[in-house]
Design an enzyme around this catalytic site. Structure first.
Site, PDB file in Angstrom:
ATOM      1  N   ARG A 133      16.980   4.237 -37.637  1.00 28.23           N
ATOM      2  CA  ARG A 133      18.260   3.885 -38.256  1.00 28.23           C
ATOM      3  C   ARG A 133      18.126   2.620 -39.096  1.00 28.23           C
ATOM      4  O   ARG A 133      18.716   2.520 -40.177  1.00 28.23           O
ATOM      5  CB  ARG A 133      19.329   3.718 -37.168  1.00 28.23           C
ATOM      6  CG  ARG A 133      20.725   3.504 -37.738  1.00 28.23           C
ATOM      7  CD  ARG A 133      21.791   3.539 -36.672  1.00 28.23           C
ATOM      8  NE  ARG A 133      21.651   2.442 -35.728  1.00 28.23           N
ATOM      9  CZ  ARG A 133      22.382   2.306 -34.625  1.00 28.23           C
ATOM     10  NH1 ARG A 133      23.304   3.225 -34.320  1.00 28.23           N
ATOM     11  NH2 ARG A 133      22.205   1.280 -33.823  1.00 28.23           N
ATOM     12  N   LYS A 181      24.108   0.449 -41.007  1.00 27.11           N
ATOM     13  CA  LYS A 181      24.430  -0.676 -40.108  1.00 27.11           C
ATOM     14  C   LYS A 181      24.148  -1.956 -40.893  1.00 27.11           C
ATOM     15  O   LYS A 181      23.065  -2.542 -40.813  1.00 27.11           O
ATOM     16  CB  LYS A 181      23.600  -0.579 -38.823  1.00 27.11           C
ATOM     17  CG  LYS A 181      24.158  -1.418 -37.691  1.00 27.11           C
ATOM     18  CD  LYS A 181      23.614  -0.972 -36.363  1.00 27.11           C
ATOM     19  CE  LYS A 181      23.906  -1.953 -35.254  1.00 27.11           C
ATOM     20  NZ  LYS A 181      25.319  -2.125 -34.945  1.00 27.11           N
ATOM     21  N   GLU A 231      35.998   5.234 -34.907  1.00 27.64           N
ATOM     22  CA  GLU A 231      35.264   4.624 -33.793  1.00 27.64           C
ATOM     23  C   GLU A 231      35.895   3.273 -33.485  1.00 27.64           C
ATOM     24  O   GLU A 231      36.874   2.890 -34.123  1.00 27.64           O
ATOM     25  CB  GLU A 231      33.793   4.455 -34.179  1.00 27.64           C
ATOM     26  CG  GLU A 231      33.613   3.615 -35.440  1.00 27.64           C
ATOM     27  CD  GLU A 231      32.166   3.482 -35.894  1.00 27.64           C
ATOM     28  OE1 GLU A 231      31.261   3.715 -35.093  1.00 27.64           O
ATOM     29  OE2 GLU A 231      31.961   3.127 -37.067  1.00 27.64           O
TER      30      GLU A 231
HETATM   31  N1  PMP Z   1      29.839   1.747 -34.089  1.00 30.24           N
HETATM   32  C1  PMP Z   1      29.633   0.541 -34.629  1.00 30.24           C
HETATM   33  C2  PMP Z   1      30.485   0.104 -35.767  1.00 30.24           C
HETATM   34  C3  PMP Z   1      28.636  -0.302 -34.129  1.00 30.24           C
HETATM   35  O1  PMP Z   1      28.433  -1.499 -34.661  1.00 30.24           O
HETATM   36  C4  PMP Z   1      27.856   0.153 -33.040  1.00 30.24           C
HETATM   37  C5  PMP Z   1      26.728  -0.699 -32.506  1.00 30.24           C
HETATM   38  N2  PMP Z   1      27.150  -1.785 -31.753  1.00 30.24           N
HETATM   39  C6  PMP Z   1      28.122   1.409 -32.486  1.00 30.24           C
HETATM   40  C7  PMP Z   1      29.103   2.187 -33.051  1.00 30.24           C
HETATM   41  C8  PMP Z   1      27.334   1.940 -31.325  1.00 30.24           C
HETATM   42  O2  PMP Z   1      26.032   2.251 -31.735  1.00 30.24           O
HETATM   43  P1  PMP Z   1      24.793   2.143 -30.748  1.00 30.24           P
HETATM   44  O3  PMP Z   1      25.063   3.053 -29.627  1.00 30.24           O
HETATM   45  O4  PMP Z   1      23.638   2.566 -31.595  1.00 30.24           O
HETATM   46  O5  PMP Z   1      24.687   0.725 -30.342  1.00 30.24           O
END
Ligand code: PMP
Length: 289
Positions: free
Chosen positions: A52, A151, A184
């Protein structure tokens, strides 16, 4: 002992770990990052996080001056230098230091740094009791503006949503997308359960494709719990039997109230509890395997 931070190949005391004020990561949020965990001495889902990171960098036309294997080794080295076997890792790649003005062509060398530290996103008791959340008025990024799948170092709208949560006296906010559908939370993905079916917004609903989200989808398959990636409306949240959030920092946290509506009996539901258990086992297996 002072924590060491890895900056471009050197381990530096936390107090001296500094990046230039001319760095475009600071001036413009021009950069990408990963939040990763180390459990029992092993980087959790290392491949998915590094993939990612490189995808995010590619999307913003940033060339990371290390290979994935070199970054993985650097993460291990940093954790080891700090004697961590269990910690949170922040791996950041910025456009680097340049001139004032947007153009990245004036930033010859990306800056890469790795922080290892502890993290507690939500109070411990909420993992048992469940958490109240709100839906925020601030929406997630429009995918054609800045894809939420990247990200990036731009978290300002998420931060504004987090402030709305705090104003409402709850620890977290659910963000909708530009169509008004559920995306989310500010740093977590969201799941609901309805009629025994686990449901989560699709990647095209304006979300970060969370590594923890993917693990939960895998665990649902393993446990033969029906699961669907589908577009959810706010109404789906209000009538859900269960709700939980997932993220590297948060892990899996039950939600028991949304915009003042109690979810189910107001306590973490049976499928949520099963998945939390399965997630714990998965962490253990990954570290052993
Ligand atoms: N959504 C956002 C906006 C995030 O920044 C994150 C990570 N903290 C997640 C979802 C969760 O992703 P991950 O499980 O890869 O940490």
């Amino acid at each position: 002992m002072s924590l060491k931070v890895w900056i471009d190949g050197r381990l530096i005391d936390k107090a001296d770990a500094k990046i230039s004020v001319y760095d475009h990561g600071l001036l413009y949020g021009d950069g990408v990052f990963e939040g990763i965990r180390i459990y029992h001495g092993k980087v959790f889902e290392a491949e998915a996080h590094l993939r990612r990171l490189f995808d995010s960098a590619k999307a913003i036309r940033l060339t990371i001056p290390y290979t994935a294997a070199q970054l993985k080794a650097a993460v291990d080295e940093t954790a080891k230098a700090n004697h961590f076997t269990d910690c949170y890792v922040r791996l950041v790649v910025t456009r680097g230091s340049g001139y004032l003005g947007l153009s990245p062509t004036k930033c010859p060398t990306p800056a890469v740094f790795i922080i290892t530290d502890t993290i507690e996103l939500y109070p411990k008791e909420l993992y048992e009791k469940g958490m109240a959340v709100i839906t925020a008025s601030i929406i997630r990024n429009h995918p054609n503006a800045l894809s939420p799948r990247i990200k990036s170092l731009n978290y300002l709208n998420n931060i504004l949503a987090k402030i709305e949560a705090s104003d409402a006296g709850v620890p977290e906010a659910i963000m909708l997308n530009h169509d008004g559908n559920v995306a989310e939370c500010t740093a977590d993905n969201l799941f609901i359960v309805r009629g025994g079916v686990v449901q989560t917004p699709t990647t095209h609903d304006g979300i970060l494709e969370g590594v923890t989200r993917e693990v939960i989808l895998t665990l649902c398959k393993r446990l033969s719990i029906p699961c669907q990636e589908r577009t959810l409306q706010r109404h789906d949240l209000y009538i859900a039997d269960e709700c939980f959030l997932t993220g590297t920092g948060a892990e899996v946290v039950p939600v028991t109230k949304i915009d003042g509506r109690q979810i189910a009996q107001g306590e973490p539901g049976p499928i949520t509890r099963r998945l939390i258990e399965a997630f714990r086992r998965y962490i253990k297996e990954s570290a052993e395997g």
